[in-house]
Design a protein around this motif. Structure first.
Motif, PDB file in Angstrom:
ATOM      1  N   ILE A 145       0.754  -1.193   0.000  1.00 11.75           N
ATOM      2  CA  ILE A 145       0.161  -0.053   0.108  1.00 11.75           C
ATOM      3  C   ILE A 145       0.723   1.209  -0.020  1.00 11.75           C
ATOM      4  N   ILE A 146       0.450   2.170  -0.756  1.00  9.76           N
ATOM      5  CA  ILE A 146       1.075   3.469  -0.597  1.00  9.76           C
ATOM      6  C   ILE A 146       0.307   4.595   0.008  1.00  9.76           C
ATOM      7  N   ALA A 147       1.130   5.399   0.665  1.00  8.21           N
ATOM      8  CA  ALA A 147       0.223   6.512   1.546  1.00  8.21           C
ATOM      9  C   ALA A 147       0.937   7.849   0.956  1.00  8.21           C
ATOM     10  N   THR A 148      -0.007   8.550   0.601  1.00  4.80           N
ATOM     11  CA  THR A 148       0.263   9.873  -0.160  1.00  4.80           C
ATOM     12  C   THR A 148      -0.497  11.096   0.660  1.00  4.80           C
ATOM     13  N   GLY A 149      -0.391  12.253   0.424  1.00  2.00           N
ATOM     14  CA  GLY A 149      -1.014  13.308   0.883  1.00  2.00           C
ATOM     15  C   GLY A 149      -0.264  14.162   2.056  1.00  2.00           C
ATOM     16  N   THR A 150      -0.927  15.001   2.814  1.00  2.00           N
ATOM     17  CA  THR A 150      -0.222  15.862   3.700  1.00  2.00           C
ATOM     18  C   THR A 150      -0.280  15.564   5.149  1.00  2.00           C
ATOM     19  N   PHE A 151       0.906  15.192   5.479  1.00  2.35           N
ATOM     20  CA  PHE A 151       1.068  14.681   6.963  1.00  2.35           C
ATOM     21  C   PHE A 151       2.388  14.782   7.284  1.00  2.35           C
ATOM     22  N   SER A 152       2.653  14.568   8.701  1.00  4.55           N
ATOM     23  CA  SER A 152       3.945  14.697   9.324  1.00  4.55           C
ATOM     24  C   SER A 152       4.570  13.158   9.299  1.00  4.55           C
ATOM     25  N   LYS A 153       5.665  13.063   9.443  1.00  2.71           N
ATOM     26  CA  LYS A 153       6.578  11.665   9.903  1.00  2.71           C
ATOM     27  C   LYS A 153       5.956  11.140  11.117  1.00  2.71           C
ATOM     28  N   LYS A 154       5.697  11.973  12.100  1.00  5.60           N
ATOM     29  CA  LYS A 154       5.196  11.482  13.411  1.00  5.60           C
ATOM     30  C   LYS A 154       3.784  10.744  13.028  1.00  5.60           C
ATOM     31  N   PHE A 155       2.837  11.674  12.277  1.00  3.06           N
ATOM     32  CA  PHE A 155       1.609  10.922  12.000  1.00  3.06           C
ATOM     33  C   PHE A 155       1.657   9.812  11.407  1.00  3.06           C
ATOM     34  N   ALA A 156       2.717   9.601  10.329  1.00  2.00           N
ATOM     35  CA  ALA A 156       2.894   8.464   9.391  1.00  2.00           C
ATOM     36  C   ALA A 156       3.159   7.158  10.459  1.00  2.00           C
ATOM     37  N   MET A 157       4.159   7.463  11.391  1.00  2.00           N
ATOM     38  CA  MET A 157       4.937   6.528  12.365  1.00  2.00           C
ATOM     39  C   MET A 157       3.598   5.951  13.338  1.00  2.00           C
ATOM     40  N   GLN A 158       2.820   6.905  13.849  1.00  2.00           N
ATOM     41  CA  GLN A 158       1.835   6.627  15.016  1.00  2.00           C
ATOM     42  C   GLN A 158       0.480   6.163  14.437  1.00  2.00           C
ATOM     43  N   SER A 159       0.148   6.627  13.285  1.00  2.00           N
ATOM     44  CA  SER A 159      -1.338   6.312  12.906  1.00  2.00           C
ATOM     45  C   SER A 159      -1.115   5.729  11.425  1.00  2.00           C
ATOM     46  N   LEU A 160      -0.620   6.026  10.484  1.00  2.00           N
ATOM     47  CA  LEU A 160      -0.781   5.483   9.102  1.00  2.00           C
ATOM     48  C   LEU A 160      -0.011   3.906   9.082  1.00  2.00           C
ATOM     49  N   ALA A 161       1.021   3.958   9.872  1.00  2.00           N
ATOM     50  CA  ALA A 161       1.455   2.418   9.971  1.00  2.00           C
ATOM     51  C   ALA A 161       0.594   1.533  10.625  1.00  2.00           C
ATOM     52  N   LEU A 162      -0.095   1.987  11.675  1.00  2.00           N
ATOM     53  CA  LEU A 162      -1.192   1.147  12.090  1.00  2.00           C
ATOM     54  C   LEU A 162      -2.374   0.821  11.178  1.00  2.00           C
ATOM     55  N   LEU A 163      -2.860   1.792  10.458  1.00  2.00           N
ATOM     56  CA  LEU A 163      -3.778   1.686   9.727  1.00  2.00           C
ATOM     57  C   LEU A 163      -3.555   0.536   8.444  1.00  2.00           C
ATOM     58  N   ALA A 164      -2.226   0.846   7.787  1.00  2.00           N
ATOM     59  CA  ALA A 164      -1.631  -0.132   6.899  1.00  2.00           C
ATOM     60  C   ALA A 164      -1.632  -1.369   7.392  1.00  2.00           C
ATOM     61  N   GLU A 165      -1.356  -1.496   8.734  1.00  2.00           N
ATOM     62  CA  GLU A 165      -1.103  -3.127   9.207  1.00  2.00           C
ATOM     63  C   GLU A 165      -2.576  -3.678   9.318  1.00  2.00           C
ATOM     64  N   LEU A 166      -3.760  -2.698   9.687  1.00  2.33           N
ATOM     65  CA  LEU A 166      -4.765  -3.422   9.981  1.00  2.33           C
ATOM     66  C   LEU A 166      -5.397  -3.692   8.484  1.00  2.33           C
ATOM     67  N   LEU A 167      -5.118  -3.040   7.381  1.00  2.00           N
ATOM     68  CA  LEU A 167      -5.422  -3.322   5.964  1.00  2.00           C
ATOM     69  C   LEU A 167      -4.796  -4.651   5.585  1.00  2.00           C
ATOM     70  N   THR A 168      -3.436  -4.711   5.851  1.00  2.00           N
ATOM     71  CA  THR A 168      -2.727  -5.921   5.253  1.00  2.00           C
ATOM     72  C   THR A 168      -2.853  -7.065   6.016  1.00  2.00           C
ATOM     73  N   ASP A 169      -3.099  -6.874   7.348  1.00  2.00           N
ATOM     74  CA  ASP A 169      -3.519  -8.046   8.174  1.00  2.00           C
ATOM     75  C   ASP A 169      -4.796  -8.912   7.622  1.00  2.00           C
ATOM     76  N   ASP A 170      -5.765  -8.207   7.026  1.00  2.00           N
ATOM     77  CA  ASP A 170      -6.935  -8.857   6.551  1.00  2.00           C
ATOM     78  C   ASP A 170      -6.752  -9.002   4.960  1.00  2.00           C
ATOM     79  N   ASP A 171      -7.166 -10.404   4.646  1.00  2.00           N
ATOM     80  CA  ASP A 171      -6.737 -10.878   3.281  1.00  2.00           C
ATOM     81  C   ASP A 171      -7.905 -10.092   2.318  1.00  2.00           C
ATOM     82  N   PHE A 172      -8.910  -9.912   2.530  1.00  2.00           N
ATOM     83  CA  PHE A 172     -10.032  -9.014   1.865  1.00  2.00           C
ATOM     84  C   PHE A 172      -9.403  -7.574   1.394  1.00  2.00           C
TER      85      PHE A 172
END
Length: 289
Positions: A145-172
């Motif tokens: 998954i690629i994450a684009t847009g306007t955000f800080s590295k802190k937001f990416a580390m604390q929020s986007l990584a978890l969101l991506a994990e939730l998406l990739t952990d589910d096969d669907f």
């Protein structure tokens, strides 16, 4: 005199036993200083998952530091130094090195596994692993998954990584979602692989307590993905995957569909699978065309 003789005989017997024990030990354990490493085995414990490394790259890392054990004196090989050197790589999570008595050296590593590639509007281009750690950009090709847009590295580390994990952990969802986009207002958009629409989740919950924030994000995302999955299964097959351009899941218990972002919802059109959605606890009055 007789006692002295017996004493000398006892000493001789003790020395003989000690010599025999030493001889057996030396025979079974030849001097390590004379032995050389005759084989090196390298194992990547999670090689079958998406990662940055293969065995050739591990060997190359060791050779660049003149630490590849093959044909080196076993006595000169320091497993701890090999482990420390390997774990200094930004792509390696853990490393274990062991020497055996038959002149073998085994090395086992685990990788830092990427879950999302970050390509922000600020020019940042890097990966995040499952723990939210930053992994440098590399010659790496995978269907992440690629994450684009306007955000800080802190937001990416604390929020986007978890969101991506939730998406990739589910096969669907791992098969369905290809991009996360963060709007200027901080809202989360998901871009699916199938269909011409964008899914809007809204802003992710934030909290000063890290564990509480993670819990809130998990609950928020899972709730909305559950609603979206129902809509994908029961709603879009009736209307067609390309009828809507914008699916809004921001509001609790609602799915609001528009032909495109910013257009007005047309309440006159037929509602989609009201009975099924109601049974699942979703307000059917809010599912509009």
């Amino acid at each position: 005199m007789e006692r002295l003789k017996k004493y000398i005989l006892v000493i001789i017997d003790v020395l003989l036993l000690a010599y025999l024990a030493l001889a057996i030990t030396v025979f079974n354990n030849p001097d390590e200083s004379r032995k050389t490493c005759r084989e090196v085995t390298i194992t990547i414990a999670d090689e079958n998952t998406n990662g940055f490394l293969d065995v050739k790259e591990i060997k190359s890392l060791l050779m660049k530091q003149n630490m590849y054990p093959l044909n080196k004196k076993m006595q000169s090989i320091e497993p701890r130094q090999i482990e420390e050197m390997l774990t200094s790589s930004p792509f390696i999570n853990t490393a274990e090195c062991h020497k055996s008595k038959d002149s073998l050296v085994s090395i086992t590593v685990t990788q830092r596994l990427p879950v999302v590639r970050i390509k922000g509007n600020d020019g940042g281009d890097y990966y995040l692993d499952v723990n939210g750690g930053v992994v440098p950009n590399a010659n790496y090709h995978s269907d992440l998954i690629i994450a684009t847009g306007t955000f800080s590295k802190k937001f990416a580390m604390q929020s986007l990584a978890l969101l991506a994990e939730l998406l990739t952990d589910d096969d669907f969802w791992n098969a369905q979602i290809e991009q996360i986009n963060v709007t200027e207002e901080g809202g989360i958009e998901l871009v699916p692989r199938v269909g011409e629409h964008v899914v809007y989740l809204g802003p992710l919950p934030q909290d000063t307590d890290k564990e509480m924030q993670e819990e809130k994000i998990r609950d928020y995302v899972k709730n909305r993905l559950h609603r979206l999955e129902l809509f994908y299964r029961y709603g879009l097959p009736q209307t067609g995957w390309n009828k809507y351009g914008f699916i809004n899941l921001e509001y609790e218990g609602q799915i609001i569909c528009k032909k495109e972002k910013g257009t007005v919802v047309d309440d006159s059109e037929e509602q989609i699978n009201n009975e099924i959605m109601a049974q699942e606890g979703i307000n059917p009055e809010a599912i509009n065309n």
